[in-house]
Every structure is written in C-alpha cells, then in structure tokens.
Design a protein around this motif. Structure first.
Motif, PDB file in Angstrom:
ATOM      1  N   ILE A   8       0.710  -1.304  -0.042  1.00  0.00           N
ATOM      2  CA  ILE A   8       0.053  -0.021   0.066  1.00  0.00           C
ATOM      3  C   ILE A   8       0.967   1.227   0.011  1.00  0.00           C
ATOM      4  N   ALA A   9       0.750   1.920  -1.089  1.00  0.00           N
ATOM      5  CA  ALA A   9       1.269   3.444  -1.096  1.00  0.00           C
ATOM      6  C   ALA A   9       0.268   4.518  -0.517  1.00  0.00           C
ATOM      7  N   SER A  10       0.860   5.133   0.539  1.00  0.00           N
ATOM      8  CA  SER A  10       0.087   6.092   1.100  1.00  0.00           C
ATOM      9  C   SER A  10       0.434   7.342   1.684  1.00  0.00           C
ATOM     10  N   ILE A  11      -0.048   8.458   1.744  1.00  0.00           N
ATOM     11  CA  ILE A  11       0.176   9.491   2.180  1.00  0.00           C
ATOM     12  C   ILE A  11      -0.508   9.903   3.677  1.00  0.00           C
ATOM     13  N   GLY A  12      -1.078   8.724   4.331  1.00  0.00           N
ATOM     14  CA  GLY A  12      -1.650   8.905   5.474  1.00  0.00           C
ATOM     15  C   GLY A  12      -3.306   9.504   5.529  1.00  0.00           C
ATOM     16  N   ARG A  13      -3.750   9.038   4.307  1.00  0.00           N
ATOM     17  CA  ARG A  13      -5.409   9.244   4.343  1.00  0.00           C
ATOM     18  C   ARG A  13      -6.088   8.472   5.290  1.00  0.00           C
ATOM     19  N   GLU A  14      -7.158   8.976   6.202  1.00  0.00           N
ATOM     20  CA  GLU A  14      -7.731   8.300   7.142  1.00  0.00           C
ATOM     21  C   GLU A  14      -8.404   6.976   6.510  1.00  0.00           C
ATOM     22  N   VAL A  38       3.454  -0.818   4.147  1.00  0.00           N
ATOM     23  CA  VAL A  38       2.885   0.555   3.948  1.00  0.00           C
ATOM     24  C   VAL A  38       4.054   1.445   3.635  1.00  0.00           C
ATOM     25  N   ALA A  39       3.992   1.883   2.302  1.00  0.00           N
ATOM     26  CA  ALA A  39       4.964   2.907   1.921  1.00  0.00           C
ATOM     27  C   ALA A  39       4.570   4.401   2.180  1.00  0.00           C
ATOM     28  N   ASP A  40       5.150   4.911   3.168  1.00  0.00           N
ATOM     29  CA  ASP A  40       4.697   6.127   3.736  1.00  0.00           C
ATOM     30  C   ASP A  40       5.231   7.327   2.960  1.00  0.00           C
ATOM     31  N   ASP A  41       4.480   7.893   1.957  1.00  0.00           N
ATOM     32  CA  ASP A  41       5.092   8.780   0.852  1.00  0.00           C
ATOM     33  C   ASP A  41       4.802  10.337   1.344  1.00  0.00           C
ATOM     34  N   SER A  42       4.495  10.348   2.718  1.00  0.00           N
ATOM     35  CA  SER A  42       4.038  11.811   3.194  1.00  0.00           C
ATOM     36  C   SER A  42       5.512  12.251   3.896  1.00  0.00           C
ATOM     37  N   ASP A  92      -4.791   3.160  -0.725  1.00  0.00           N
ATOM     38  CA  ASP A  92      -5.131   3.063   0.658  1.00  0.00           C
ATOM     39  C   ASP A  92      -6.500   3.910   0.716  1.00  0.00           C
ATOM     40  N   ASP A  93      -7.690   4.003  -0.301  1.00  0.00           N
ATOM     41  CA  ASP A  93      -8.569   4.244  -0.243  1.00  0.00           C
ATOM     42  C   ASP A  93      -9.652   3.107  -0.652  1.00  0.00           C
ATOM     43  N   GLU A  94      -9.195   2.064  -0.347  1.00  0.00           N
ATOM     44  CA  GLU A  94      -9.879   0.870  -0.886  1.00  0.00           C
ATOM     45  C   GLU A  94     -10.102  -0.215   0.404  1.00  0.00           C
TER      46      GLU A  94
END
Length: 302
Positions: A8-14, A38-42, A92-94
């Motif tokens: 999961i690539a994510s920028i931290g969406r809820e 989780v790849a934290d891209d933020s 990360d929105d699924e």
C-alpha cells in the motif's frame, strides 16, 4: 508457508484504516502468511503515525519511510521490501471483501497467472445524483474471470514477485506524479511474457471523495488515461505510418463519441456523459500522438 505481501502506497489518508481493517478480516488460504507493507510517502510520516496510533490485532504491518511525493518511487520501495512469492497492490482508499484473497488465488491457480487484476467498485457519496451513479464514471471494467489482459493497474492486483525481479521491472518515476506508471509497468510485463488475467469476483471497493465527482476531474482523468495508453502503444510501434493510423482511429472515435454524447443528452444524461468520457479518452490518445505532456494527477504529500 507462503508469504503474501499486501503493498500500500499512502500519504496518510484516514481511509487507510478501513483498508487495514478489511485486510485483517479476510479469509486466508491454507498455508498463506499475510503481511502488510505501507510505503509512507508523506513528508511528515502521516501514514506511519496513523498506523501506530491504531494498531490492529492479527495484522502484521510494516511501514516504510519513502517521503518522495512520487507514487512510482513508493511502489518500487514496496517491490524491494516484499519478502515472499506474491505481492498484492491495494490503494489506501480501498477495502476488500472477506473472500477477496481466496478469489484472487483461485484465479491465479486456474490460469497459471503471473498477474491477476480484480475489480475496484466505487462507493459514491450519499448526495451523488442518480444519473451520475448510473453513469458510474469512476469504474473501469477489466472484464470477466479469465479474460487475458496485456496491461494492468496498481490497485487490487496480485503480482508474482519472482517474475518481476527476474526481468528487473520497475515503475517509471517520470510518471510518478502524472499517473500512467502502472499501465506502462504491466504492459512491459506482458510484452516480456507475463500472463495477466482479470477476475470479476475478488472484489475491492473504494471511497470516492466529493471532489472527484466534478466534471473537470472525471473528464481530465479520462484524457490522462487515454494519453497514457496512447504513449504505451506508440512506444511499441515506432513506425510513423502506424502512428498516423492510430491517430486517425482516435479522431474517428472522437467524432462518434461526440455525436452520441449530443444525441443521448436529450433523453439519457448518464449515457451522454459516458460518451463524453469516451471522447475525452480518445482526445488523450491524440495528445500522445502530438507529444503533449501529461498533467500531474497526484498531489505532493505534506
């Protein structure tokens, strides 16, 4: 024991929390060990903070600090970190159905697939107009179970890790803010022999935020999709004559789609809008022929 990594690539969406909770609830096939990367891209480590603040029992989650603002870089980090035979890209929105994992592997085994692509069904806000729900403009139908594909996408997608690494396939960072990196990645895999199949029963669903219901966003996304597809096809066929035929085909489809959009507008707004999407898609193909730049699709993370 076979290790399967959900990437999961994510920028931290809820919405990431909904993704993780659904993964914790899936039925795991016998002999499968499920891990989540989780790849934290933020820039601020927002995804890592979110995961740390809301631990989920029975789910092994590892966060990778990426902070690149580039989804290709994030996905390449996930490829690097996968330590099992299979990787599944999920956005990360699924969120996924309980039998999702079983269905993906059922298809993989039946067709000896290197890649399996499942459906991602949009869940629209409550105030979405009925005609727009019927148009369902944010859903892409990849086909029935067992349909052979020659490209792919980066959401709800099972990938054989050894195949990717043997061919040294990478997501192109030049497309990491525009979109289209997944189309190119899986097209390259198919060209090199990957067996890519669709399935219609390994279901993921995605949140559709209000801002994605704007006509401008939906039609711009269609242009970008057509342009990404066009760039992929043109790169595979360098002959100028082939480019001319491709352009004429796209131009003809623009004419048909535009005419149908106008005709349907009188009595079926949903079908009219779908034709406008097809018009935009083929305009994107023409942009590819004329070498126009792709617009940035992804926001830079904080």
């Amino acid at each position: 024991m076979e290790t399967v990594s959900v990437a999961i690539a994510s920028i931290g969406r809820e919405t990431l929390l909904d993704t993780l909770r659904s993964l914790a609830a899936v039925t795991r096939p016998a002999g499968v060990d499920l891990k989540v990367l989780v790849a934290d891209d933020s820039k601020s480590g927002a995804a890592t903070k979110l995961v740390t603040a809301h631990p989920i029992k029975s789910l092994d989650v590892t966060c990778l600090a990426v902070a690149s603002g580039n989804i290709s870089t994030a996905r390449n980090a996930l490829l690097n970190a996968a330590d099992g035979g299979w990787l599944i890209f999920v956005d990360d929105d699924e969120w996924v159905e309980p039998d999702w994992l079983v269905k993906l592997f059922d298809c993989q085994k039946e067709f000896n697939a290197d890649v399996v692509i499942g459906p991602v069904k949009p869940v629209y806000p409550d105030n979405t107009p009925d005609w727009l729900r019927r148009a369902n403009p944010l859903y892409t139908d990849w086909g029935h179970r067992g349909k052979r594909l020659y490209t792919g996408r980066g959401g709800n997608t099972l990938v054989r890790v050894d195949f990717v690494r043997a061919l040294k396939l990478r997501f192109d960072e030049a497309y990491g803010r525009t979109g289209g990196e997944d189309t190119i990645f899986f097209a390259q895999a198919a060209e090199r022999g990957a067996r890519i199949f669709a399935t219609d029963d390994a279901i993921a669903r995605e949140h559709v935020p209000q801002e994605r219901l704007s006509m401008n966003f939906i039609l711009s996304r269609a242009v970008r999709a057509g342009q990404s597809y066009g760039q992929m096809r043109l790169a595979r066929h360098p002959d100028p004559l082939w480019h001319m035929v491709f352009a004429l085909g796209a131009l003809a489809k623009c004419g048909v789609a535009g005419s149908l959009a106008l005709s349907f507008r009188l009595f079926d707004k949903a079908r009219s809008f779908r034709m406008r999407q097809k018009l935009s898609l083929n305009m994107g193909k023409l942009r590819a022929v004329f070498g126009r730049p792709l617009a940035e699709l992804y926001k830079k993370p904080d």
